[in-house]
Design a protein around this motif. Structure first.
Motif, PDB file in Angstrom:
ATOM      1  N   SER A  42     -24.056  58.311  27.933  1.00 16.18           N
ATOM      2  CA  SER A  42     -25.083  57.267  28.097  1.00 16.18           C
ATOM      3  C   SER A  42     -25.902  57.055  26.826  1.00 16.18           C
ATOM      4  N   PHE A  43     -25.221  56.929  25.703  1.00 16.19           N
ATOM      5  CA  PHE A  43     -25.914  56.766  24.411  1.00 16.19           C
ATOM      6  C   PHE A  43     -25.401  55.480  23.759  1.00 16.19           C
ATOM      7  N   ALA A  44     -25.830  54.344  24.302  1.00 20.99           N
ATOM      8  CA  ALA A  44     -25.281  53.048  23.892  1.00 20.99           C
ATOM      9  C   ALA A  44     -25.596  52.709  22.444  1.00 20.99           C
ATOM     10  N   THR A  45     -26.840  52.947  22.014  1.00 24.01           N
ATOM     11  CA  THR A  45     -27.236  52.588  20.645  1.00 24.01           C
ATOM     12  C   THR A  45     -26.512  53.456  19.623  1.00 24.01           C
ATOM     13  N   THR A  46     -26.414  54.750  19.914  1.00 23.75           N
ATOM     14  CA  THR A  46     -25.688  55.650  19.009  1.00 23.75           C
ATOM     15  C   THR A  46     -24.210  55.296  18.964  1.00 23.75           C
ATOM     16  N   LEU A  47     -23.644  54.932  20.116  1.00 20.99           N
ATOM     17  CA  LEU A  47     -22.242  54.526  20.156  1.00 20.99           C
ATOM     18  C   LEU A  47     -22.009  53.302  19.276  1.00 20.99           C
ATOM     19  N   THR A  48     -22.962  52.374  19.264  1.00 16.93           N
ATOM     20  CA  THR A  48     -22.858  51.210  18.381  1.00 16.93           C
ATOM     21  C   THR A  48     -22.891  51.651  16.922  1.00 16.93           C
ATOM     22  N   GLY A  49     -23.673  52.689  16.624  1.00 13.94           N
ATOM     23  CA  GLY A  49     -23.670  53.262  15.272  1.00 13.94           C
ATOM     24  C   GLY A  49     -22.307  53.810  14.904  1.00 13.94           C
ATOM     25  N   PHE A  50     -21.626  54.463  15.862  1.00 15.88           N
ATOM     26  CA  PHE A  50     -20.254  54.933  15.631  1.00 15.88           C
ATOM     27  C   PHE A  50     -19.326  53.754  15.351  1.00 15.88           C
ATOM     28  N   HIS A  51     -19.520  52.669  16.109  1.00  9.46           N
ATOM     29  CA  HIS A  51     -18.683  51.470  15.921  1.00  9.46           C
ATOM     30  C   HIS A  51     -18.789  50.937  14.494  1.00  9.46           C
ATOM     31  N   PHE A  52     -20.023  50.807  13.991  1.00  7.67           N
ATOM     32  CA  PHE A  52     -20.210  50.255  12.649  1.00  7.67           C
ATOM     33  C   PHE A  52     -19.784  51.252  11.570  1.00  7.67           C
ATOM     34  N   THR A  53     -19.825  52.540  11.877  1.00  3.34           N
ATOM     35  CA  THR A  53     -19.317  53.534  10.929  1.00  3.34           C
ATOM     36  C   THR A  53     -17.815  53.364  10.738  1.00  3.34           C
ATOM     37  N   MET A  54     -17.108  53.194  11.847  1.00  4.72           N
ATOM     38  CA  MET A  54     -15.662  52.957  11.769  1.00  4.72           C
ATOM     39  C   MET A  54     -15.370  51.641  11.054  1.00  4.72           C
ATOM     40  N   THR A  55     -16.158  50.610  11.352  1.00  2.00           N
ATOM     41  CA  THR A  55     -15.966  49.306  10.700  1.00  2.00           C
ATOM     42  C   THR A  55     -16.205  49.413   9.198  1.00  2.00           C
ATOM     43  N   ALA A  56     -17.259  50.135   8.813  1.00  2.00           N
ATOM     44  CA  ALA A  56     -17.557  50.325   7.387  1.00  2.00           C
ATOM     45  C   ALA A  56     -16.441  51.093   6.688  1.00  2.00           C
ATOM     46  N   LEU A  57     -15.866  52.095   7.368  1.00  2.00           N
ATOM     47  CA  LEU A  57     -14.770  52.879   6.800  1.00  2.00           C
ATOM     48  C   LEU A  57     -13.537  52.002   6.580  1.00  2.00           C
ATOM     49  N   VAL A  58     -13.209  51.169   7.561  1.00  2.00           N
ATOM     50  CA  VAL A  58     -12.065  50.257   7.425  1.00  2.00           C
ATOM     51  C   VAL A  58     -12.307  49.268   6.288  1.00  2.00           C
ATOM     52  N   GLY A  59     -13.544  48.755   6.184  1.00  2.00           N
ATOM     53  CA  GLY A  59     -13.879  47.834   5.100  1.00  2.00           C
ATOM     54  C   GLY A  59     -13.760  48.482   3.738  1.00  2.00           C
ATOM     55  N   TRP A  60     -14.197  49.733   3.629  1.00  2.00           N
ATOM     56  CA  TRP A  60     -14.104  50.453   2.350  1.00  2.00           C
ATOM     57  C   TRP A  60     -12.650  50.676   1.951  1.00  2.00           C
ATOM     58  N   ILE A  61     -11.810  51.057   2.907  1.00  2.00           N
ATOM     59  CA  ILE A  61     -10.382  51.259   2.632  1.00  2.00           C
ATOM     60  C   ILE A  61      -9.740  49.941   2.210  1.00  2.00           C
ATOM     61  N   SER A  62     -10.120  48.845   2.889  1.00  2.00           N
ATOM     62  CA  SER A  62      -9.567  47.539   2.548  1.00  2.00           C
ATOM     63  C   SER A  62      -9.934  47.124   1.129  1.00  2.00           C
ATOM     64  N   ASN A  63     -11.186  47.348   0.742  1.00  4.58           N
ATOM     65  CA  ASN A  63     -11.612  47.007  -0.628  1.00  4.58           C
ATOM     66  C   ASN A  63     -10.955  47.914  -1.658  1.00  4.58           C
ATOM     67  N   ALA A  64     -10.820  49.211  -1.328  1.00 11.10           N
ATOM     68  CA  ALA A  64     -10.250  50.174  -2.273  1.00 11.10           C
ATOM     69  C   ALA A  64      -8.769  49.917  -2.526  1.00 11.10           C
ATOM     70  N   THR A  65      -8.070  49.437  -1.513  1.00  8.24           N
ATOM     71  CA  THR A  65      -6.630  49.179  -1.658  1.00  8.24           C
ATOM     72  C   THR A  65      -6.324  47.753  -2.119  1.00  8.24           C
ATOM     73  N   GLY A  66      -7.355  46.927  -2.297  1.00  2.91           N
ATOM     74  CA  GLY A  66      -7.163  45.568  -2.771  1.00  2.91           C
ATOM     75  C   GLY A  66      -6.775  44.560  -1.708  1.00  2.91           C
ATOM     76  N   LEU A  67      -6.838  44.950  -0.430  1.00  2.00           N
ATOM     77  CA  LEU A  67      -6.517  44.013   0.643  1.00  2.00           C
ATOM     78  C   LEU A  67      -7.598  42.956   0.809  1.00  2.00           C
ATOM     79  N   SER A  68      -8.818  43.293   0.421  1.00  2.00           N
ATOM     80  CA  SER A  68      -9.922  42.333   0.449  1.00  2.00           C
ATOM     81  C   SER A  68     -10.704  42.450  -0.849  1.00  2.00           C
ATOM     82  N   VAL A  69     -11.419  41.386  -1.181  1.00  2.00           N
ATOM     83  CA  VAL A  69     -12.185  41.340  -2.434  1.00  2.00           C
ATOM     84  C   VAL A  69     -13.674  41.315  -2.110  1.00  2.00           C
ATOM     85  N   SER A  70     -14.415  42.184  -2.760  1.00  2.00           N
ATOM     86  CA  SER A  70     -15.855  42.258  -2.522  1.00  2.00           C
ATOM     87  C   SER A  70     -16.583  41.208  -3.366  1.00  2.00           C
TER      88      SER A  70
END
Length: 341
Positions: A42-70
């Motif tokens: 029952s920790f909805a706000t913290t769970l949303t923090g986990f969601h954005f952590t995963m999203t940030a990690l995917v974004g970082w990998i995408s930028n590092a591998t050149g799949l997206s441009v910052s």
């Protein structure tokens, strides 16, 4: 010669489908994860923090591998947007806790007219009578099939107002930032996700403790609960990405109106998977909402075609004037050419 625009990797229909499927899957997953009959997380706000952590990690990998441009976006704009987005999340959680389910649903439905008003005042956007009627039909239909008891409290009303205002402003700002800085949806999400993740992970546990009186540190992380948290995070990446895609290509109003298809899907799946009650009132409300969505799509497409036709006529007129000028520049009038044959 202008360079040709790159064809988008995901079509418009694909973006909508991704958003609906991922959002409905996320709701079903979180229902199992957070319900007392499930894993009781029952920790909805913290769970949303986990969601954005995963999203940030995917974004970082995408930028590092050149799949997206910052691309550059001023830090103060990213911070401002993140504050508004986090207030939207916290406000919705507080609204759900302090208000009845019926009033919570009404507050979510009120996002549609608030978005319309904001787009009118901020972007001078006008709506035809067809669009207004379709939006009203969707809101009434969803209201019929979701709103039950309505109980209003002063604190709950304040939290609902903050949540509705911040959610509407957040969704409009997503499209504005993409156009202003010519940045893709995923690139913008990659820049905002780390800020939201850090802030939600810092303040989320305190907000959740205030909401439910339980500490995150005392929760027992079983294998099943951990698996569902991971699945929730993966679905959230697709949900967040598709949300930015949809708002960037269409508008916040379209996202809200057609997004209520998720509400209809959740009701049907709840009836199929969780034995939730599905009455005649629910069915009639869902049918009205679906009709409203279809009419809205038709009205928006009709307006697009109506705008394109005058542009085509103007271009044809200009082309005709250019031909006449070209003939005059050559020093030979059209009748003279015909006489020499």
């Amino acid at each position: 010669m202008d360079a040709e625009k790159k064809k988008p990797m995901v079509s418009d229909a694909g973006a909508w489908a991704m958003n609906v499927v991922s959002a409905v899957g996320l709701i079903m997953t979180n229902k199992q994860l957070m319900s007392n009959s499930g894993y009781g997380f029952s920790f909805a706000t913290t769970l949303t923090g986990f969601h954005f952590t995963m999203t940030a990690l995917v974004g970082w990998i995408s930028n590092a591998t050149g799949l997206s441009v910052s691309k550059h976006v001023p830090l103060w704009e990213l911070l401002w947007f993140s504050i508004v987005a986090n207030m939207s999340i916290t406000g919705m959680n507080l609204s759900l806790m302090l208000n009845s389910v019926g009033f919570y649903q009404i507050s979510k439905l009120s996002i549609i007219p608030v978005v319309c008003l904001m787009e009118y005042f901020l972007h001078s956007k006008h709506y035809s009578s067809r669009v207004i009627m379709a939006v009203t039909a969707v809101a009434v239909g969803v209201g019929i099939c979701t709103v039950t008891d309505v109980e209003i409290k002063n604190k709950g009303l304040l939290c609902a107002c903050v949540a509705v205002f911040c959610t509407s402003l957040q969704q409009i700002t997503i499209g504005s930032l993409q156009k202003k800085y010519d940045i893709g949806s995923f690139e913008l999400l990659s820049k905002t996700a780390p800020i939201q993740a850090i802030s939600l992970l810092l303040f989320g546990p305190f907000a959740d403790y205030y909401l439910n009186g339980h500490s995150l540190l005392t929760y027992h992380y079983s294998m099943g609960a951990t698996s569902f948290i991971l699945l929730s995070c993966i679905l959230a990446v697709f949900c967040n990405t598709s949300q930015y895609l949809c708002i960037g290509r269409f508008s916040a109003t379209s996202f809200q109106v057609l997004g209520h298809m998720k509400t209809v899907c959740v009701l049907v799946l709840g009836w199929l998977l969780f034995d939730s009650a599905l009455t005649l009132k629910n069915i009639l409300g869902m049918l009205l909402a679906v009709v409203g969505m279809v009419v809205y799509s038709w009205a928006v497409e009709h307006e697009k075609k109506a705008k394109i036709c005058p542009d085509i006529r103007v271009d044809s007129k200009l082309d005709g004037e250019d031909d006449m000028l070209l003939e005059k520049d050559n020093g030979v009038a059209k009748p003279d050419i015909e006489l020499t044959r």
